[in-house]
Design a protein around this motif. Structure first.
Motif, PDB file in Angstrom:
ATOM      1  N   THR A  76      -7.275  -1.126  10.757  1.00 22.81           N
ATOM      2  CA  THR A  76      -6.108  -1.100  11.641  1.00 22.81           C
ATOM      3  C   THR A  76      -6.470  -0.876  13.099  1.00 22.81           C
ATOM      4  O   THR A  76      -5.597  -0.932  13.965  1.00 22.81           O
ATOM      5  N   GLY A  77      -7.742  -0.599  13.369  1.00 22.69           N
ATOM      6  CA  GLY A  77      -8.153  -0.408  14.754  1.00 22.69           C
ATOM      7  C   GLY A  77      -7.988   1.017  15.255  1.00 22.69           C
ATOM      8  O   GLY A  77      -8.000   1.256  16.463  1.00 22.69           O
ATOM      9  N   PHE A  78      -7.832   1.978  14.351  1.00 24.44           N
ATOM     10  CA  PHE A  78      -7.706   3.383  14.731  1.00 24.44           C
ATOM     11  C   PHE A  78      -9.058   4.066  14.597  1.00 24.44           C
ATOM     12  O   PHE A  78      -9.895   3.676  13.788  1.00 24.44           O
ATOM     13  N   LEU A 117       6.548   8.117  11.735  1.00 21.12           N
ATOM     14  CA  LEU A 117       5.216   7.689  11.306  1.00 21.12           C
ATOM     15  C   LEU A 117       5.282   6.333  10.599  1.00 21.12           C
ATOM     16  O   LEU A 117       4.432   5.463  10.820  1.00 21.12           O
ATOM     17  N   LEU A 118       6.290   6.166   9.751  1.00 18.89           N
ATOM     18  CA  LEU A 118       6.432   4.911   9.009  1.00 18.89           C
ATOM     19  C   LEU A 118       6.796   3.753   9.937  1.00 18.89           C
ATOM     20  O   LEU A 118       6.331   2.621   9.731  1.00 18.89           O
ATOM     21  N   VAL A 123       4.945  -1.214  12.712  1.00 22.93           N
ATOM     22  CA  VAL A 123       4.571  -1.887  13.963  1.00 22.93           C
ATOM     23  C   VAL A 123       3.095  -2.296  13.932  1.00 22.93           C
ATOM     24  O   VAL A 123       2.740  -3.426  14.289  1.00 22.93           O
ATOM     25  N   VAL A 124       2.232  -1.408  13.474  1.00 22.36           N
ATOM     26  CA  VAL A 124       0.797  -1.720  13.413  1.00 22.36           C
ATOM     27  C   VAL A 124       0.547  -2.894  12.468  1.00 22.36           C
ATOM     28  O   VAL A 124      -0.217  -3.816  12.790  1.00 22.36           O
ATOM     29  N   ALA A 136       4.797  -3.779   2.783  1.00 28.42           N
ATOM     30  CA  ALA A 136       5.813  -3.302   1.824  1.00 28.42           C
ATOM     31  C   ALA A 136       5.761  -1.798   1.545  1.00 28.42           C
ATOM     32  O   ALA A 136       6.814  -1.149   1.495  1.00 28.42           O
ATOM     33  N   PRO A 137       4.575  -1.185   1.334  1.00 26.46           N
ATOM     34  CA  PRO A 137       4.576   0.259   1.057  1.00 26.46           C
ATOM     35  C   PRO A 137       5.237   1.091   2.161  1.00 26.46           C
ATOM     36  O   PRO A 137       5.950   2.052   1.868  1.00 26.46           O
ATOM     37  N   ALA A 138       5.009   0.711   3.417  1.00 26.17           N
ATOM     38  CA  ALA A 138       5.627   1.460   4.523  1.00 26.17           C
ATOM     39  C   ALA A 138       7.148   1.307   4.489  1.00 26.17           C
ATOM     40  O   ALA A 138       7.883   2.279   4.720  1.00 26.17           O
TER      41      ALA A 138
END
Length: 154
Positions: A76-78, A117-118, A123-124, A136-138
């Protein structure tokens, strides 16, 4: 000698009468009838447990920076440190949701924090062009948390 009508005197072939025991009915103690409030409380507790299970597992994974969390952070780039902070926020949300059963305002704040947070997760995933399977999980968790908030404040 006993009188002829006595049920214990069987010597003279007289008709023996017996007395049937009387039937005594005892009412069961009043059991509370389920009310909509009881059902709503059961729903709220169930949702809180489900949220605690999901976000507790994810929070521990992220806060401890386990190998799967490191892999997800890279995808995710974090940074790993950012993922650890997300994990700590998830665990704080779990604690707030659990305590929210006794202190609803705290549960509301914790639920709102988890929703934020979700929203960030959605967005990410959208920015990264992830397929629906990763998004879907988010969304499902957001619906779960929103349902908890609706039940908590109903």
């Amino acid at each position: 000698m006993r009188p002829a009508g006595n049920p214990t005197d069987l010597s003279n072939n007289s008709l023996v009468t017996t007395c049937a025991p009387s039937v005594v009915t005892v009412d069961a103690p009043d059991t509370p009838t389920p009310t909509p409030w009881n059902h709503l409380m059961i729903l709220t507790i169930s949702l809180a447990c489900l949220i605690a299970l999901i976000f507790g597992a994810s929070g521990v994974l992220n806060a401890l920076a386990l190998p799967k969390a490191r892999e997800l952070a890279a995808e995710t780039g974090f940074s790993v440190a950012a993922y650890r902070r997300i994990g700590v926020l998830q665990l704080a949300g779990v604690a707030g949701v659990a305590l929210g059963l006794a202190l609803p305002p705290l549960g509301g704040l914790a639920g709102a924090g988890l929703l934020l947070l979700l929203a960030g997760a959605v967005v990410v995933h959208l920015r990264n062009g992830d397929p629906v399977a990763k998004l879907a999980p988010a969304i499902v968790c957001a619906v779960l948390v929103a349902s908890y908030l609706a039940a908590l404040f109903a």
